[in-house]
Design an enzyme around this catalytic site. Structure first.
Site, PDB file in Angstrom:
ATOM      1  N   HIS A   5      58.836  22.712  56.421  1.00 15.24           N
ATOM      2  CA  HIS A   5      59.677  21.569  56.837  1.00 15.24           C
ATOM      3  C   HIS A   5      60.552  21.887  58.049  1.00 15.24           C
ATOM      4  O   HIS A   5      61.114  20.976  58.659  1.00 15.24           O
ATOM      5  CB  HIS A   5      60.586  21.110  55.697  1.00 15.24           C
ATOM      6  CG  HIS A   5      59.851  20.550  54.517  1.00 15.24           C
ATOM      7  ND1 HIS A   5      58.960  19.505  54.624  1.00 15.24           N
ATOM      8  CD2 HIS A   5      59.871  20.893  53.198  1.00 15.24           C
ATOM      9  CE1 HIS A   5      58.466  19.229  53.418  1.00 15.24           C
ATOM     10  NE2 HIS A   5      58.986  20.057  52.549  1.00 15.24           N
ATOM     11  N   ASP A  64      50.699  22.156  49.969  1.00 14.75           N
ATOM     12  CA  ASP A  64      51.979  21.892  49.308  1.00 14.75           C
ATOM     13  C   ASP A  64      52.075  20.406  48.943  1.00 14.75           C
ATOM     14  O   ASP A  64      51.468  19.554  49.599  1.00 14.75           O
ATOM     15  CB  ASP A  64      53.120  22.289  50.253  1.00 14.75           C
ATOM     16  CG  ASP A  64      54.483  22.261  49.592  1.00 14.75           C
ATOM     17  OD1 ASP A  64      54.939  23.318  49.139  1.00 14.75           O
ATOM     18  OD2 ASP A  64      55.099  21.170  49.534  1.00 14.75           O
TER      19      ASP A  64
HETATM   20 ZN   LIG Z   1      56.831  21.291  48.644  1.00 17.38          ZN
END
Ligand SMILES: [Zn+2]
Length: 349
Positions: free
Chosen positions: A127, A164
């Protein structure tokens, strides 16, 4: 034939405290490291010691003003950087060591010291943006790794696979206009962080080199493997990566507290097998995993274990062995058709 697998582990990764009662806790690695010390896993891996990534290496992806701001948190007990992401005194050190651990894993695989490797590090990375911490991530380990492969090893084609639960917004943005790095992500959608729509395929020279498979909650082993086999595999065989990097998040595990997916440890093994097959076909088996999310401690540990057994070739898990619930396959075929339609201009199939 078996394979040699390297692992990166270090107690310093557990010194990054994300905050009281935070799901991204040191306990995640403590459980994995303990599993590696016990039978049947003990003694099977080549240890790859990590090193801190240099400031120049972090700057392959991040702005220097942002690197400075994370560096300034060193030694301070608690600094919030975004609503979900905070640092403690050792976080900057741990984050540099996480990125550097993956770089050493890549170097070991490229040098042929090991066949493949898994960087069992934290904090996670996918992220993190060029100029911001986000979603438990400080530096974008996998993006830095891909640029390192391009820069130091003169690679022209690196594949990043991100399984993910969450979309890797930072990774996508790092290579959105870059055709040297193909980014393929499966993720729950719509969900945090909000990016990862089917139509996001890159821009300019990078058009076609971002592939998103946005999923409703409830996808299990057979569905994930289907997306890997029917979408990723044909694209990857055309792209011919020189190295495969994986953002391995275990928050798609069936009982993860943050997620809604239904993947079991056998499913993780089977996804790994698809990637090993691609790596064998394209790049002498060069596959390097890095740990992203995963918040069910026991499920994540079991998932990592099955991935590692597959990487060693101790098991060869095929999709036929997976639990496949009876149901409406027509919906899924339609969705796969829709994804193929979306990427057909770039990847005819
Ligand atoms: Zn994650």
């Amino acid at each position: 034939m078996s394979r040699t697998t390297g692992i990166v582990q270090d107690v310093k990764y557990m010194e990054h405290g994300a905050g009281f009662d935070h799901p991204e806790s040191p306990e995640r690695l403590r459980a994995i490291y303990k599993m590696l010390e016990l039978p049947p896993m003990a003694g099977k891996f080549t240890n790859i010691p990590p090193r801190p990534a240099t400031i120049d290496e972090l700057a392959l992806i991040h702005r220097s003003s942002y690197i400075d701001s994370v560096a300034a948190t060193a030694g301070r007990p608690y600094t919030p950087l975004d609503p979900d992401t905070a640092t403690t005194a050792e976080s900057f050190t741990a984050a540099r060591l996480a990125a550097g651990g993956l770089l050493n894993a890549i170097d070991s695989v490229v040098a042929g010291d090991v066949d493949n490797a898994f960087a069992l590090v934290r904090p996670p990375g996918h992220h993190a943006e060029a100029n911001a911490a986000m979603g438990f991530c400080l530096f974008n380990n996998v993006a830095i790794g891909a640029m390192h492969a391009v820069n130091k090893h003169a690679m022209e084609r690196v594949l990043i696979v991100d399984w993910d639960l969450h979309h890797g917004n930072g990774t996508q943005h790092s290579f959105y206009e870059d055709n040297r790095v193909l980014y393929f992500s499966t993720h729950q959608y719509p969900y945090y962080p909000g990016t990862g729509a089917l139509e996001e395929n890159g821009r300019g020279a990078g058009l076609g080199y971002t592939i998103n498979v946005p999923l409703r909650p409830g996808a299990g082993d057979a569905r994930y493997v289907n997306f890997f086999r029917k979408i990723l595999l044909p694209v990857a065989l055309k792209f011919k990566p020189e190295l495969i990097l994986v953002s391995a998040g275990f928050d798609i595990y069936e009982h993860d507290p943050l997620g809604g997916m239904k993947v079991t440890p056998e499913g993780f093994a089977c996804l790994t097998r698809v990637l090993l097959n691609i790596a064998d076909a394209c790049c002498q088996g060069r596959l390097v995993m890095t740990l992203e999310g995963g918040y069910h401690i026991q499920g994540q540990t079991e998932g990592v274990k099955r991935v590692l057994q597959e990487m060693l070739d101790e098991t060869r898990t095929e999709a036929e062995n997976l639990f496949s619930p009876a149901g409406d396959n027509r919906q899924e075929d339609l969705f796969i058709g829709k994804i193929k339609e979306q990427i057909r201009p770039y990847w005819p199939m």
